[in-house]
Design a protein around this motif. Structure first.
Motif, PDB file in Angstrom:
ATOM      1  N   ASN A 104      35.406  19.410  11.700  1.00  0.00           N
ATOM      2  CA  ASN A 104      36.008  19.606  13.015  1.00  0.00           C
ATOM      3  C   ASN A 104      35.000  20.136  14.032  1.00  0.00           C
ATOM      4  O   ASN A 104      35.127  19.879  15.236  1.00  0.00           O
ATOM      5  CB  ASN A 104      37.202  20.551  12.922  1.00  0.00           C
ATOM      6  CG  ASN A 104      38.329  19.980  12.073  1.00  0.00           C
ATOM      7  OD1 ASN A 104      38.335  18.796  11.762  1.00  0.00           O
ATOM      8  ND2 ASN A 104      39.278  20.829  11.691  1.00  0.00           N
ATOM      9  N   LEU A 105      33.991  20.871  13.554  1.00  0.00           N
ATOM     10  CA  LEU A 105      32.959  21.373  14.458  1.00  0.00           C
ATOM     11  C   LEU A 105      32.131  20.214  15.007  1.00  0.00           C
ATOM     12  O   LEU A 105      31.849  20.149  16.210  1.00  0.00           O
ATOM     13  CB  LEU A 105      32.065  22.373  13.727  1.00  0.00           C
ATOM     14  CG  LEU A 105      30.940  23.017  14.541  1.00  0.00           C
ATOM     15  CD1 LEU A 105      31.483  23.752  15.759  1.00  0.00           C
ATOM     16  CD2 LEU A 105      30.124  23.976  13.663  1.00  0.00           C
ATOM     17  N   LEU A 106      31.746  19.264  14.137  1.00  0.00           N
ATOM     18  CA  LEU A 106      31.025  18.083  14.608  1.00  0.00           C
ATOM     19  C   LEU A 106      31.906  17.246  15.531  1.00  0.00           C
ATOM     20  O   LEU A 106      31.435  16.725  16.544  1.00  0.00           O
ATOM     21  CB  LEU A 106      30.534  17.240  13.425  1.00  0.00           C
ATOM     22  CG  LEU A 106      29.861  15.906  13.783  1.00  0.00           C
ATOM     23  CD1 LEU A 106      28.678  16.108  14.727  1.00  0.00           C
ATOM     24  CD2 LEU A 106      29.438  15.161  12.524  1.00  0.00           C
ATOM     25  N   ALA A 107      33.181  17.121  15.198  1.00  0.00           N
ATOM     26  CA  ALA A 107      34.094  16.364  16.061  1.00  0.00           C
ATOM     27  C   ALA A 107      34.152  16.980  17.455  1.00  0.00           C
ATOM     28  O   ALA A 107      34.129  16.264  18.477  1.00  0.00           O
ATOM     29  CB  ALA A 107      35.488  16.320  15.447  1.00  0.00           C
ATOM     30  N   MET A 108      34.200  18.308  17.522  1.00  0.00           N
ATOM     31  CA  MET A 108      34.213  18.983  18.822  1.00  0.00           C
ATOM     32  C   MET A 108      32.905  18.755  19.559  1.00  0.00           C
ATOM     33  O   MET A 108      32.890  18.511  20.776  1.00  0.00           O
ATOM     34  CB  MET A 108      34.462  20.484  18.624  1.00  0.00           C
ATOM     35  CG  MET A 108      35.852  20.823  18.106  1.00  0.00           C
ATOM     36  SD  MET A 108      36.044  22.573  17.680  1.00  0.00           S
ATOM     37  CE  MET A 108      35.982  23.320  19.287  1.00  0.00           C
ATOM     38  N   GLU A 109      31.787  18.810  18.815  1.00  0.00           N
ATOM     39  CA  GLU A 109      30.493  18.618  19.466  1.00  0.00           C
ATOM     40  C   GLU A 109      30.366  17.209  20.038  1.00  0.00           C
ATOM     41  O   GLU A 109      29.907  17.024  21.174  1.00  0.00           O
ATOM     42  CB  GLU A 109      29.352  18.887  18.478  1.00  0.00           C
ATOM     43  CG  GLU A 109      27.987  18.773  19.134  1.00  0.00           C
ATOM     44  CD  GLU A 109      26.834  19.021  18.188  1.00  0.00           C
ATOM     45  OE1 GLU A 109      25.724  19.266  18.680  1.00  0.00           O
ATOM     46  OE2 GLU A 109      27.021  18.945  16.961  1.00  0.00           O
ATOM     47  N   VAL A 110      30.767  16.205  19.263  1.00  0.00           N
ATOM     48  CA  VAL A 110      30.702  14.824  19.740  1.00  0.00           C
ATOM     49  C   VAL A 110      31.537  14.660  21.003  1.00  0.00           C
ATOM     50  O   VAL A 110      31.093  14.073  21.999  1.00  0.00           O
ATOM     51  CB  VAL A 110      31.165  13.845  18.641  1.00  0.00           C
ATOM     52  CG1 VAL A 110      31.381  12.445  19.211  1.00  0.00           C
ATOM     53  CG2 VAL A 110      30.140  13.794  17.509  1.00  0.00           C
ATOM     54  N   GLU A 111      32.746  15.183  20.977  1.00  0.00           N
ATOM     55  CA  GLU A 111      33.626  15.075  22.146  1.00  0.00           C
ATOM     56  C   GLU A 111      32.991  15.711  23.380  1.00  0.00           C
ATOM     57  O   GLU A 111      32.959  15.104  24.460  1.00  0.00           O
ATOM     58  CB  GLU A 111      34.969  15.752  21.845  1.00  0.00           C
ATOM     59  CG  GLU A 111      35.917  15.763  23.019  1.00  0.00           C
ATOM     60  CD  GLU A 111      37.255  16.442  22.716  1.00  0.00           C
ATOM     61  OE1 GLU A 111      38.042  16.635  23.668  1.00  0.00           O
ATOM     62  OE2 GLU A 111      37.504  16.785  21.532  1.00  0.00           O
ATOM     63  N   GLU A 112      32.467  16.915  23.223  1.00  0.00           N
ATOM     64  CA  GLU A 112      31.937  17.629  24.379  1.00  0.00           C
ATOM     65  C   GLU A 112      30.606  17.046  24.852  1.00  0.00           C
ATOM     66  O   GLU A 112      30.339  16.980  26.058  1.00  0.00           O
ATOM     67  CB  GLU A 112      31.791  19.117  24.055  1.00  0.00           C
ATOM     68  CG  GLU A 112      33.087  19.813  23.678  1.00  0.00           C
ATOM     69  CD  GLU A 112      34.181  19.668  24.739  1.00  0.00           C
ATOM     70  OE1 GLU A 112      33.854  19.535  25.941  1.00  0.00           O
ATOM     71  OE2 GLU A 112      35.370  19.692  24.368  1.00  0.00           O
ATOM     72  N   VAL A 113      29.764  16.610  23.910  1.00  0.00           N
ATOM     73  CA  VAL A 113      28.487  15.994  24.288  1.00  0.00           C
ATOM     74  C   VAL A 113      28.729  14.729  25.110  1.00  0.00           C
ATOM     75  O   VAL A 113      28.058  14.482  26.124  1.00  0.00           O
ATOM     76  CB  VAL A 113      27.653  15.677  23.027  1.00  0.00           C
ATOM     77  CG1 VAL A 113      26.590  14.622  23.303  1.00  0.00           C
ATOM     78  CG2 VAL A 113      26.988  16.946  22.497  1.00  0.00           C
ATOM     79  N   LEU A 114      29.678  13.911  24.686  1.00  0.00           N
ATOM     80  CA  LEU A 114      29.977  12.686  25.421  1.00  0.00           C
ATOM     81  C   LEU A 114      30.580  12.989  26.784  1.00  0.00           C
ATOM     82  O   LEU A 114      30.256  12.341  27.787  1.00  0.00           O
ATOM     83  CB  LEU A 114      30.934  11.802  24.615  1.00  0.00           C
ATOM     84  CG  LEU A 114      30.365  11.173  23.349  1.00  0.00           C
ATOM     85  CD1 LEU A 114      31.430  10.347  22.634  1.00  0.00           C
ATOM     86  CD2 LEU A 114      29.152  10.300  23.660  1.00  0.00           C
ATOM     87  N   ARG A 115      31.436  13.977  26.834  1.00  0.00           N
ATOM     88  CA  ARG A 115      32.140  14.258  28.086  1.00  0.00           C
ATOM     89  C   ARG A 115      31.226  14.886  29.132  1.00  0.00           C
ATOM     90  O   ARG A 115      31.345  14.612  30.331  1.00  0.00           O
ATOM     91  CB  ARG A 115      33.341  15.167  27.810  1.00  0.00           C
ATOM     92  CG  ARG A 115      34.196  15.440  29.038  1.00  0.00           C
ATOM     93  CD  ARG A 115      35.443  16.240  28.694  1.00  0.00           C
ATOM     94  NE  ARG A 115      36.422  15.426  28.000  1.00  0.00           N
ATOM     95  CZ  ARG A 115      37.010  15.750  26.845  1.00  0.00           C
ATOM     96  NH1 ARG A 115      36.699  16.875  26.252  1.00  0.00           N
ATOM     97  NH2 ARG A 115      37.893  14.956  26.288  1.00  0.00           N
ATOM     98  N   CYS A 116      30.306  15.752  28.713  1.00  0.00           N
ATOM     99  CA  CYS A 116      29.566  16.547  29.697  1.00  0.00           C
ATOM    100  C   CYS A 116      28.316  15.847  30.221  1.00  0.00           C
ATOM    101  O   CYS A 116      27.734  16.300  31.200  1.00  0.00           O
ATOM    102  CB  CYS A 116      29.197  17.908  29.113  1.00  0.00           C
ATOM    103  SG  CYS A 116      27.904  17.878  27.843  1.00  0.00           S
ATOM    104  N   HIS A 117      27.895  14.748  29.573  1.00  0.00           N
ATOM    105  CA  HIS A 117      26.684  14.053  30.003  1.00  0.00           C
ATOM    106  C   HIS A 117      27.023  12.769  30.768  1.00  0.00           C
ATOM    107  O   HIS A 117      28.117  12.230  30.636  1.00  0.00           O
ATOM    108  CB  HIS A 117      25.817  13.693  28.787  1.00  0.00           C
ATOM    109  CG  HIS A 117      25.135  14.867  28.164  1.00  0.00           C
ATOM    110  ND1 HIS A 117      25.545  15.425  26.962  1.00  0.00           N
ATOM    111  CD2 HIS A 117      24.062  15.586  28.569  1.00  0.00           C
ATOM    112  CE1 HIS A 117      24.751  16.431  26.667  1.00  0.00           C
ATOM    113  NE2 HIS A 117      23.851  16.565  27.614  1.00  0.00           N
TER     114      HIS A 117
END
Length: 577
Positions: A104-117
């Motif tokens: 779930n930590l990687l899932a959160m990171e993927v979501e936020e990395v895609l959204r913020c860039h």
């Protein structure tokens, strides 16, 4: 793909960051130029993120440095602007207590990395077990055009004249070593030979299962799931995936456009037809949850009863992933079950699943069986329910000893993994081949993290007598490379107050796989009396990610996602200040 004259750069998501004539966009462009890029590199081009889970602590992804460059080549060929972004690597072998704790930590990171860039599309580079569902979950929540690129399985292991399968053969030969049948020299020889190349396990473990599930759901290019990691075909797949990501950016083809309830069903049936890992069930429930779809264990069991097992692949069958690829791969297998699948589902390839598998040919009927000669007509993995598992549990019946599919025996209970490890080979342990081994404190909260402890070892004194399978119950998972009569994912788990917490040595447990039941032969009054003396609080770590995990992780039958991440994302877009 839109014709060149119809592509409107102002509709690209990255346009908001890079195109306006204002101070903030000036800053964005100037920093790009500080990295050596010029306007021609990024102006009016789709920005395609390469999310790379490469790590020197993840043996499955050893080749991802090179593959990232090959993905980059494909993006450039199609006129995109590639940007590589590292994300957390979940290396199954090295991370403790389990990579599942960090999915779930990687899932959160993927979501936020895609959204913020300023990203218009993404290539998700994963493969080792939990990287696959984590990246899909994050991409679904971010809902930005994304295509998955799997690591691919390693080559077959070879020791002397024996073909080895990672994981499955480790368990088998370790049992022989414990029983005194395998010398130190041979054990060392197997250790040196079993992992022959880069890539994921060459058996139908969780990694290959999830790669096949991903392809069946339409999230990767056709044939991607089975190409061995070190083949030239895999290099070409990387470049093709990069090219397709650029096209998806122009088309704005998002996960919400092609992932549906029918797509999830296709993934489930593919997992069943290949004799796949039980872990796929947990991951598919979580993936469906990100789409706002409630996937129940009952739905899984409904499909299990009608889906034949056609892939004769270890650990349930005879062959390995390299053989599966040579036999035609997943498209060929899916082409043999088109009447069961939802062939009108869309895919990242821009066509339907039916169009994608049309013309796929089976090369070897031994590896990919015909419908008239399946490995099993149905039910390779089964859901059980009963008073010991009110919310359900699962067993990979195809990998179990047929003599144990209906069994009644007395419980031998281990409170936790350290106790089991300390006592399992004690010659004074009160156990025989008819006993039911039970491990608790191994679920999402109890371990913590829901580790792969469910294939409990056979006691040494029974191995020496020739016993190679027993009924084993736990609230743990087991590796997709594991086998045996292992009842898993018992829910609710013991640490959450499930009935498993109340079982005592000598209690009688009965499983009946054909009837899909598990029964604990203890009266309701006795259960209530035991419950009244059981602690009610669940320990929660004081800080960090473990604290967040313990407060919000759901049970196995709910996919072990965080409760605050379930459901479709509201489509949040960052403000550009």
């Amino acid at each position: 793909m839109p014709a060149a004259q119809d592509r409107d750069p102002t509709k690209l998501r990255s346009h908001r960051w890079l195109a306006p004539d204002d101070m903030r966009s000036f800053g964005h462009r100037s920093r790009m130029k500080g990295m050596g890029f010029d306007d021609i590199d990024f102006a009016d081009r789709p920005v395609v993120a390469i999310l790379n889970t490469w790590s020197e602590m993840n043996t499955c992804h050893t080749h991802f440095r090179n593959r990232a460059d090959e993905v980059r080549r494909g993006i450039l060929q199609s006129g995109g602007f590639p940007v590589e972004i590292p994300v957390m690597s979940l290396g199954e072998m090295m991370m403790k207590p389990t990579t599942m704790l960090y999915r779930n930590l990687l899932a959160m990171e993927v979501e936020e990395v895609l959204r913020c860039h300023p990203v218009d599309a993404a290539v998700l580079m994963g493969g080792c077990d939990k990287t696959v569902p984590a990246m899909l979950m994050g991409a679904i929540s971010a809902d930005i055009p994304s295509v998955f690129f799997p690591a691919g399985p390693m080559l077959k292991g070879l020791w002397k004249d024996v073909t080895l399968g990672s994981g499955s053969d480790v368990w088998k030969y370790w049992d022989e070593r414990v029983a005194g049948n395998l010398c130190d020299s041979d054990w060392k020889g197997i250790e040196n030979c079993i992992a022959r190349s880069a890539g994921t396990c060459m058996t139908m473990g969780t990694a290959s299962t999830m790669a096949c599930v991903t392809e069946a759901m339409g999230f990767s290019l056709p044939g991607a799931a089975t190409i061995p990691a070190v083949m030239a075909d895999h290099c070409r797949l990387a470049t093709q995936t990069g090219r397709r990501a650029v096209e998806m950016a122009w088309e704005n083809l998002k996960p919400s456009d092609f992932m549906t309830e029918k797509s999830i069903d296709n993934g489930l049936m593919a997992s069943l037809a290949i004799g796949g890992s039980t872990n796929a069930i947990v991951h598919l429930i979580a993936i469906a949850g990100r789409l706002g779809i409630e996937l129940s264990l009952d739905r899984f069991d409904e499909l299990s009863r009608i889906t034949p097992v056609l892939g004769d692949i270890r650990p349930s069958g005879r062959f390995l992933m390299e053989d599966f690829q040579d036999a035609g791969g997943l498209p060929a297998l899916l082409a043999r079950m088109t009447d069961l699948l939802n062939m009108d589902c869309q895919t990242v390839n821009g066509v339907t699943l039916g169009e994608q598998v049309a013309g796929a040919e089976v090369i070897n009927d031994e590896v990919i069986r015909t419908r008239q000669n399946p490995v099993s007509p149905a039910g390779g993995t089964c859901l059980l329910k009963g008073n010991l598992a009110p919310s359900g549990c699962v067993i990979k019946s195809l990998a179990a000893d047929p003599k144990l599919l209906k069994h009644r025996g007395r419980a031998v209970v281990f409170e936790n993994y350290p106790e089991m490890k300390a006592k399992i080979h004690d010659p004074d342990l009160d156990v025989d081949e008819n006993s039911v081994l039970i491990l608790r404190s191994a679920g999402p909260l109890g371990a913590p993290g829901f580790p792969e402890w469910g294939m409990l070892p056979i006691p040494k004194k029974l191995l020496e007598k020739g016993v190679r399978d027993m009924v084993r119950l736990s609230d743990a998972r087991m590796s997709g490379t594991s086998y045996g009569t292992c009842v898993l994912h018992i829910a609710p788990e013991s640490a959450a107050g499930g009935p498993l917490a109340l079982v005592q040595n000598g209690d009688v447990i009965e499983i009946d796989i054909p009837q899909r039941t598990i029964h604990w032969e203890v009266s309701d009054d006795e259960i209530q009396a035991r419950r009244e003396s059981m602690p009610t609080s669940i320990p929660v770590p004081d800080r960090g990610y473990s604290h967040l995990y313990a407060k919000h992780v759901m049970q196995a039958d709910k996919g072990c996602d965080f409760d605050f991440l379930v459901g479709r994302s509201p489509g949040m877009e960052p403000a550009i200040h």
